[in-house]
Design a protein around this motif. Structure first.
Motif, PDB file in Angstrom:
ATOM      1  N   PHE A  91       0.978  -0.532   0.382  1.00 30.44           N
ATOM      2  CA  PHE A  91       0.224   0.328  -0.141  1.00 30.44           C
ATOM      3  C   PHE A  91       0.562   0.659  -0.505  1.00 30.44           C
ATOM      4  N   VAL A  92       0.504   2.096  -0.582  1.00 31.59           N
ATOM      5  CA  VAL A  92       0.657   3.745  -0.297  1.00 31.59           C
ATOM      6  C   VAL A  92       0.420   4.651   0.583  1.00 31.59           C
ATOM      7  N   HIS A  93       1.104   5.428   1.470  1.00 29.81           N
ATOM      8  CA  HIS A  93       1.098   6.017   2.874  1.00 29.81           C
ATOM      9  C   HIS A  93       0.718   7.561   1.550  1.00 29.81           C
ATOM     10  N   TYR A  94      -1.108   7.244   1.079  1.00 28.51           N
ATOM     11  CA  TYR A  94      -0.751   8.481   0.127  1.00 28.51           C
ATOM     12  C   TYR A  94      -1.408  10.080   0.481  1.00 28.51           C
ATOM     13  N   GLU A  95      -1.866   9.757   1.701  1.00 25.99           N
ATOM     14  CA  GLU A  95      -2.735  10.827   2.787  1.00 25.99           C
ATOM     15  C   GLU A  95      -2.392  10.355   4.329  1.00 25.99           C
ATOM     16  N   LEU A  96      -3.110  11.211   4.822  1.00 26.54           N
ATOM     17  CA  LEU A  96      -1.954  10.520   6.339  1.00 26.54           C
ATOM     18  C   LEU A  96      -3.492  10.057   6.960  1.00 26.54           C
ATOM     19  N   SER A  97      -4.809  10.052   6.535  1.00 25.43           N
ATOM     20  CA  SER A  97      -5.170   8.688   6.843  1.00 25.43           C
ATOM     21  C   SER A  97      -5.938   7.826   5.708  1.00 25.43           C
ATOM     22  N   ASN A  98      -5.193   7.874   4.789  1.00 23.75           N
ATOM     23  CA  ASN A  98      -5.093   6.613   3.715  1.00 23.75           C
ATOM     24  C   ASN A  98      -4.937   6.369   3.112  1.00 23.75           C
ATOM     25  N   PHE A  99      -4.833   4.580   2.695  1.00 26.78           N
ATOM     26  CA  PHE A  99      -3.798   3.803   1.897  1.00 26.78           C
ATOM     27  C   PHE A  99      -4.156   3.163   0.751  1.00 26.78           C
ATOM     28  N   GLY A 100      -3.748   3.230   0.168  1.00 27.11           N
ATOM     29  CA  GLY A 100      -4.008   2.740  -0.726  1.00 27.11           C
ATOM     30  C   GLY A 100      -3.260   1.773  -2.719  1.00 27.11           C
ATOM     31  N   LYS A 101      -3.966   0.704  -2.568  1.00 26.08           N
ATOM     32  CA  LYS A 101      -2.294   0.038  -3.567  1.00 26.08           C
ATOM     33  C   LYS A 101      -2.626   1.335  -4.969  1.00 26.08           C
ATOM     34  N   PRO A 102      -1.449   0.842  -5.765  1.00 28.64           N
ATOM     35  CA  PRO A 102      -1.374   1.956  -7.215  1.00 28.64           C
ATOM     36  C   PRO A 102      -2.981   1.611  -7.852  1.00 28.64           C
ATOM     37  N   GLU A 103      -2.900   3.223  -8.346  1.00 28.75           N
ATOM     38  CA  GLU A 103      -4.352   2.554  -9.228  1.00 28.75           C
ATOM     39  C   GLU A 103      -5.429   2.749  -8.539  1.00 28.75           C
ATOM     40  N   PHE A 104      -5.375   2.243  -7.085  1.00 30.20           N
ATOM     41  CA  PHE A 104      -6.466   2.192  -6.263  1.00 30.20           C
ATOM     42  C   PHE A 104      -6.714   3.253  -5.228  1.00 30.20           C
ATOM     43  N   PHE A 105      -6.594   5.030  -5.349  1.00 30.88           N
ATOM     44  CA  PHE A 105      -6.645   5.642  -4.985  1.00 30.88           C
ATOM     45  C   PHE A 105      -7.912   6.854  -4.511  1.00 30.88           C
ATOM     46  N   SER A 106      -8.444   6.784  -4.089  1.00 28.80           N
ATOM     47  CA  SER A 106      -9.641   7.656  -4.138  1.00 28.80           C
ATOM     48  C   SER A 106      -9.490   9.079  -4.572  1.00 28.80           C
ATOM     49  N   LYS A 107     -10.160   8.659  -6.417  1.00 33.45           N
ATOM     50  CA  LYS A 107     -10.799  10.037  -7.156  1.00 33.45           C
ATOM     51  C   LYS A 107     -10.915  11.069  -6.351  1.00 33.45           C
ATOM     52  N   ASN A 108     -12.044  10.697  -5.512  1.00 29.68           N
ATOM     53  CA  ASN A 108     -12.745  11.790  -4.874  1.00 29.68           C
ATOM     54  C   ASN A 108     -11.798  12.527  -3.939  1.00 29.68           C
ATOM     55  N   ASN A 109     -11.758  12.194  -2.770  1.00 26.17           N
ATOM     56  CA  ASN A 109     -10.536  12.593  -2.303  1.00 26.17           C
ATOM     57  C   ASN A 109      -9.150  13.718  -2.278  1.00 26.17           C
ATOM     58  N   THR A 110      -9.004  12.082  -3.390  1.00 32.00           N
ATOM     59  CA  THR A 110      -7.653  13.362  -4.082  1.00 32.00           C
ATOM     60  C   THR A 110      -8.228  14.581  -4.350  1.00 32.00           C
ATOM     61  N   ALA A 111      -8.943  14.450  -4.846  1.00 35.17           N
ATOM     62  CA  ALA A 111      -9.336  16.178  -5.916  1.00 35.17           C
ATOM     63  C   ALA A 111      -9.423  17.113  -4.795  1.00 35.17           C
ATOM     64  N   TYR A 112     -10.172  16.614  -3.488  1.00 38.49           N
ATOM     65  CA  TYR A 112     -10.193  17.521  -2.452  1.00 38.49           C
ATOM     66  C   TYR A 112      -8.915  18.453  -2.308  1.00 38.49           C
ATOM     67  N   TRP A 113      -8.189  17.177  -1.620  1.00 40.19           N
ATOM     68  CA  TRP A 113      -6.508  17.844  -1.282  1.00 40.19           C
ATOM     69  C   TRP A 113      -5.569  18.428  -1.913  1.00 40.19           C
ATOM     70  N   GLN A 114      -5.861  18.476  -3.292  1.00 38.13           N
ATOM     71  CA  GLN A 114      -4.877  18.982  -4.257  1.00 38.13           C
ATOM     72  C   GLN A 114      -5.852  20.245  -3.755  1.00 38.13           C
ATOM     73  N   GLY A 115      -7.228  20.847  -3.378  1.00 35.80           N
ATOM     74  CA  GLY A 115      -7.955  21.730  -4.240  1.00 35.80           C
ATOM     75  C   GLY A 115      -8.265  22.304  -5.707  1.00 35.80           C
ATOM     76  N   LYS A 116      -9.118  20.873  -6.015  1.00 37.66           N
ATOM     77  CA  LYS A 116     -10.152  20.908  -6.786  1.00 37.66           C
ATOM     78  C   LYS A 116     -11.348  21.679  -6.928  1.00 37.66           C
ATOM     79  N   ARG A 117     -12.226  22.113  -6.856  1.00 35.97           N
ATOM     80  CA  ARG A 117     -13.426  22.424  -7.516  1.00 35.97           C
ATOM     81  C   ARG A 117     -14.566  21.203  -6.954  1.00 35.97           C
ATOM     82  N   TYR A 118     -15.985  21.733  -6.409  1.00 38.12           N
ATOM     83  CA  TYR A 118     -16.560  20.513  -5.930  1.00 38.12           C
ATOM     84  C   TYR A 118     -17.642  20.799  -5.531  1.00 38.12           C
ATOM     85  N   ILE A 119     -19.442  20.086  -5.365  1.00 40.47           N
ATOM     86  CA  ILE A 119     -20.493  20.873  -5.005  1.00 40.47           C
ATOM     87  C   ILE A 119     -20.863  20.023  -4.113  1.00 40.47           C
TER      88      ILE A 119
END
Length: 381
Positions: free
Chosen positions: A235-263
């Protein structure tokens, strides 16, 4: 790319540690679903120039909605927004909802796939009965395992939640929790320290001496055990509380952390457009009344340049991508870059932060302390 978050404000019962907005009464569920669809219609102009990459059903307990209700909401997104050809559509769910009908559980998972849901986030929290009872979870340990047995037959992209730092949770039992999760070949794990939020049942029980307070030192030890175990498992520890195998990171949450827009759609849901943040009223009845009149029951906060900088620092330090010093200079000015370098010097000397490729990144030693480190780098107007 942008995302749509849909808040489903219903739960069967209140977990003792939870301070999210929800109701345990399902009486208004049909009206609420109709209003979620109407809010999507009312707000489509906000995303005219955006393409939706992720749809996320959070809560509350979204798995309390049936497949027809979920499908009607998904259809409303497609009708009113531009959506990529293969969006990530996540459903937060609880084991007791997914296994409640026994023989029909296969039908539940098949129906989820049929309506386009392609990622499940399952609130396991622990595989030990005593922990689940202490937290007042609606499922038991057998349901947790039974749910994963079936879910993994239908979904490749599954995340499960685990909580560490629970009073009475030994290191041995914590390792068993992790091992049990890994035995199901789950590609993503979100894990959080048990936090005592004000005015929750857990807060009251601790104050009255009925429950032992979580021990921060134990939680920190279990956090590092988690990192070591999951990284060894690929697993990759890609965010403080999140661990994902390569290609399985949460796209939704990653967008939050990278400052993308959301409704954010639904009662208490938050939205972000890069310059301002807004949030809906935390009340089902008031939300329904406003939406039925064609009104948006929200408050809006315009973020100053310093607010935007602080937000970027907070989210960036939680991730493997860190805080780009070049971005700080470009977006906020050279004075901000000079400031963050000066403020971070102490933490770099203590080996809690380091600079690589012109990015400020938290070390493994500093990860558990990243929120506190971020606050030291904040700027005050």
């Amino acid at each position: 790319m942008s995302g749509i978050y849909i808040h489903i404000p219903f739960c069967k019962q209140a977990c003792h540690y939870c301070d999210f907005y929800f109701s345990i009464s399902l009486k208004k569920k049909p009206e609420l679903v109709s209003c979620l669809i109407k809010e999507l219609e009312l707000r489509k102009a906000e995303f005219q120039d955006q393409v939706v990459q992720t749809i996320y059903f959070g809560g509350g307990t979204p798995s309390l909605l049936n497949s027809e209700e979920l499908q009607s909401i998904i259809q409303a997104v497609y009708l009113n927004y531009k959506v990529v050809s293969d969006p990530e559509i996540t459903l937060e769910s609880n084991p007791d909802d997914l296994t409640a009908d026994g023989a029909d559980v296969l039908t539940v998972f098949k129906s989820y796939k049929a309506i386009g849901i392609n990622r499940l986030s399952i609130g396991i929290q622990s595989f030990f009965e005593r922990d689940l009872k202490l937290m007042n979870r609606a499922h038991n340990a057998l349901e947790a395992k039974a749910c994963l047995e079936v879910a993994t037959q239908y979904f490749d992209n599954i995340s499960l939640d685990l909580i560490y730092g629970i009073p009475g949770l030994s290191h041995e039992d914590w390792m068993e929790n992790i091992d049990t999760a890994l035995s199901f070949n789950i590609p993503h794990i979100s894990s959080y320290a048990l936090t005592v939020e004000p005015k929750t049942a857990l807060d009251v029980f601790i104050e009255k001496g009925k429950v032992q307070a979580p021990d921060d030192a134990v939680a920190q030890e279990q956090f590092h055990m988690l990192i070591e175990k999951l990284e060894a498992a690929g697993f990759v520890h890609y965010e403080l509380s999140n661990f994902g195998k390569p290609e399985f990171f949460s796209k939704n949450n990653t967008a939050y952390w990278q400052g993308k827009r959301y409704i954010g759609i639904g009662p208490s849901a938050h939205s972000f457009d890069g310059k301002s943040r807004s949030w809906n009223v935390k009340n089902n009845s008031k939300y329904i009344q406003a939406i039925e009149k064609g009104e948006l029951p929200m408050e809006v906060e315009t973020l100053t340049k310093t607010d935007q900088y602080n937000e970027y620092v907070m989210t960036g330090l939680r991730t493997i991508w860190g805080v780009s010093l070049e971005k700080v200079a470009q977006d906020f000015g050279e004075t901000y870059r000079t400031y963050i370098l000066k403020q971070s010097e102490k933490h770099r000397n203590q080996q809690l932060l380091y600079i690589e490729d012109n990015k400020l990144i938290v070390t493994k030693k500093g990860k558990f302390l990243s929120d506190g480190i971020a606050s030291d780098l904040f700027k005050i107007d």
